[in-house]
Design a protein around this motif. Structure first.
Motif, PDB file in Angstrom:
ATOM      1  N   VAL A 166      10.211   2.562  -2.577  1.00  0.00           N
ATOM      2  CA  VAL A 166      10.520   3.087  -3.903  1.00  0.00           C
ATOM      3  C   VAL A 166       9.471   2.675  -4.938  1.00  0.00           C
ATOM      4  O   VAL A 166       9.011   1.526  -4.953  1.00  0.00           O
ATOM      5  CB  VAL A 166      11.908   2.567  -4.354  1.00  0.00           C
ATOM      6  N   GLY A 167       9.130   3.620  -5.806  1.00  0.00           N
ATOM      7  CA  GLY A 167       8.385   3.335  -7.038  1.00  0.00           C
ATOM      8  C   GLY A 167       9.289   3.644  -8.213  1.00  0.00           C
ATOM      9  O   GLY A 167      10.031   4.638  -8.163  1.00  0.00           O
TER      10      GLY A 167
ATOM     11  N   THR B  86      11.026   7.878  -3.832  1.00  0.00           N
ATOM     12  CA  THR B  86      11.016   7.217  -2.527  1.00  0.00           C
ATOM     13  C   THR B  86      10.037   7.958  -1.633  1.00  0.00           C
ATOM     14  O   THR B  86      10.158   9.173  -1.430  1.00  0.00           O
ATOM     15  CB  THR B  86      12.421   7.230  -1.892  1.00  0.00           C
ATOM     16  N   PHE B  87       9.032   7.220  -1.145  1.00  0.00           N
ATOM     17  CA  PHE B  87       7.997   7.805  -0.291  1.00  0.00           C
ATOM     18  C   PHE B  87       7.829   6.926   0.945  1.00  0.00           C
ATOM     19  O   PHE B  87       7.639   5.720   0.814  1.00  0.00           O
ATOM     20  CB  PHE B  87       6.673   7.905  -1.067  1.00  0.00           C
ATOM     21  N   GLU B  88       7.951   7.558   2.116  1.00  0.00           N
ATOM     22  CA  GLU B  88       7.867   6.821   3.381  1.00  0.00           C
ATOM     23  C   GLU B  88       8.774   5.587   3.377  1.00  0.00           C
ATOM     24  O   GLU B  88       8.423   4.525   3.898  1.00  0.00           O
ATOM     25  CB  GLU B  88       6.413   6.453   3.708  1.00  0.00           C
TER      26      GLU B  88
ATOM     27  N   GLU C 142       0.838  -1.216   0.000  1.00  0.00           N
ATOM     28  CA  GLU C 142       0.000   0.000   0.000  1.00  0.00           C
ATOM     29  C   GLU C 142       0.870   1.263   0.000  1.00  0.00           C
ATOM     30  O   GLU C 142       0.557   2.244  -0.681  1.00  0.00           O
ATOM     31  CB  GLU C 142      -0.979   0.009   1.180  1.00  0.00           C
ATOM     32  N   ILE C 143       1.967   1.254   0.770  1.00  0.00           N
ATOM     33  CA  ILE C 143       2.879   2.400   0.756  1.00  0.00           C
ATOM     34  C   ILE C 143       3.557   2.505  -0.611  1.00  0.00           C
ATOM     35  O   ILE C 143       3.701   3.605  -1.171  1.00  0.00           O
ATOM     36  CB  ILE C 143       3.951   2.286   1.870  1.00  0.00           C
ATOM     37  N   MET C 144       3.946   1.357  -1.163  1.00  0.00           N
ATOM     38  CA  MET C 144       4.597   1.362  -2.481  1.00  0.00           C
ATOM     39  C   MET C 144       3.664   1.885  -3.570  1.00  0.00           C
ATOM     40  O   MET C 144       4.108   2.482  -4.547  1.00  0.00           O
ATOM     41  CB  MET C 144       5.122  -0.035  -2.821  1.00  0.00           C
ATOM     42  N   LYS C 145       2.360   1.670  -3.391  1.00  0.00           N
ATOM     43  CA  LYS C 145       1.386   2.229  -4.348  1.00  0.00           C
ATOM     44  C   LYS C 145       1.372   3.755  -4.279  1.00  0.00           C
ATOM     45  O   LYS C 145       1.167   4.429  -5.295  1.00  0.00           O
ATOM     46  CB  LYS C 145      -0.016   1.691  -4.058  1.00  0.00           C
ATOM     47  N   LYS C 146       1.594   4.310  -3.078  1.00  0.00           N
ATOM     48  CA  LYS C 146       1.651   5.773  -2.954  1.00  0.00           C
ATOM     49  C   LYS C 146       2.891   6.309  -3.650  1.00  0.00           C
ATOM     50  O   LYS C 146       2.832   7.307  -4.380  1.00  0.00           O
ATOM     51  CB  LYS C 146       1.649   6.183  -1.478  1.00  0.00           C
TER      52      LYS C 146
END
Length: 249
Positions: free
Chosen positions: A104-105, A99-101, A12-16
């Motif tokens: 990585v995406g 990179t978010f929280e 879910e974090i990776m989706k963000k």
């Protein structure tokens, strides 16, 4: 080299992170036209990501000096943004990591600039389609190289060649994790795919021969024959069913 399986919460974090990458690509798409410089695109993406509490993953990665890779025409991957102005007839692959929280995406797309000839148009469309042919196998009970094999089969059926020197990869807290994901090879090799694997699948496809070389800057990869190359990449999660694309809005 353990493959790190991700929990649902991590995905879910990776989706963000992935959504911010996808939004960056939409921003790039809106701005690509003859006369724009690749440095302007780089600044645009960096500003967007930072304003959304994300870090441009590529900046400083092993010393890479920019936020995006901007690879024009015969440049395959890792092109440096510069004051080069895009011209009608160019194709440009833009690779973006965010990179978010802590996660990585990673995604790349190849864009057409103005009116592009048939050879380049075919190359770009077939590169994208090779990704979708590959992820038909991105689920249990297939094995990793079933994805690779499907990408190669499709690209070569279109009269194109698959870069050997660079491959896809696992993604998580780091941009490059196990396993490596080649875009070529025999089927039914490598680890069995299982829920929780997160992979960057990224066909790099050439109009001419598959051989490439690195320029003097130590980064930019070009085709040896000067023919164009295209790149298409999404970060995907293996689920208990169909793969889930994480780098979409």
């Amino acid at each position: 080299n353990m493959i790190i399986l991700k929990t649902r919460r991590e995905i879910e974090i990776m989706k963000k992170a992935g959504s911010l990458v996808a939004q960056s690509h939409e921003l790039v798409r809106k701005h690509i036209k003859p006369g724009v410089t690749t440095k302007e695109l780089d600044q645009l993406v960096e500003d967007f990501l930072r304003s959304h509490n994300a870090i441009p993953t590529f900046k400083g990665y092993n010393g890479f000096p920019f936020s995006i890779c901007a690879s024009v025409n015969e440049e395959v991957v890792h092109g440096f943004p510069s004051n080069r102005k895009l011209q009608t007839g160019d194709i440009i692959s833009v690779d973006i990591g965010a990179t978010f929280e802590g996660y990585v995406g990673d995604s790349a797309k190849t864009f057409l600039v103005g009116d592009v000839d048939e050879e380049k148009r075919h190359l770009v469309e077939a590169t994208k389609q090779s990704f979708y042919e590959g992820i038909k196998f991105a689920k249990a009970p297939y094995r990793l190289s079933d994805i690779s094999h499907a990408i190669q089969q499709y690209a070569e059926s279109q009269g194109l060649s698959v870069v050997r020197d660079y491959v896809g990869h696992g993604v998580g807290k780091k941009m490059h994790e196990s396993p490596q994901v080649p875009n070529f090879g025999k089927p039914n090799k490598g680890p069995r795919l299982q829920e929780g694997m997160v992979l960057a699948i990224e066909p790099m496809i050439n109009a001419g021969v598959y051989n490439v070389k690195v320029l003097e800057n130590g980064w930019t990869v070009v085709t040896v024959d000067g023919k164009p190359s295209a790149h298409y990449e999404h970060t995907i999660a293996i689920t208990d069913g169909e793969p889930e694309l994480l780098t979409i809005v």
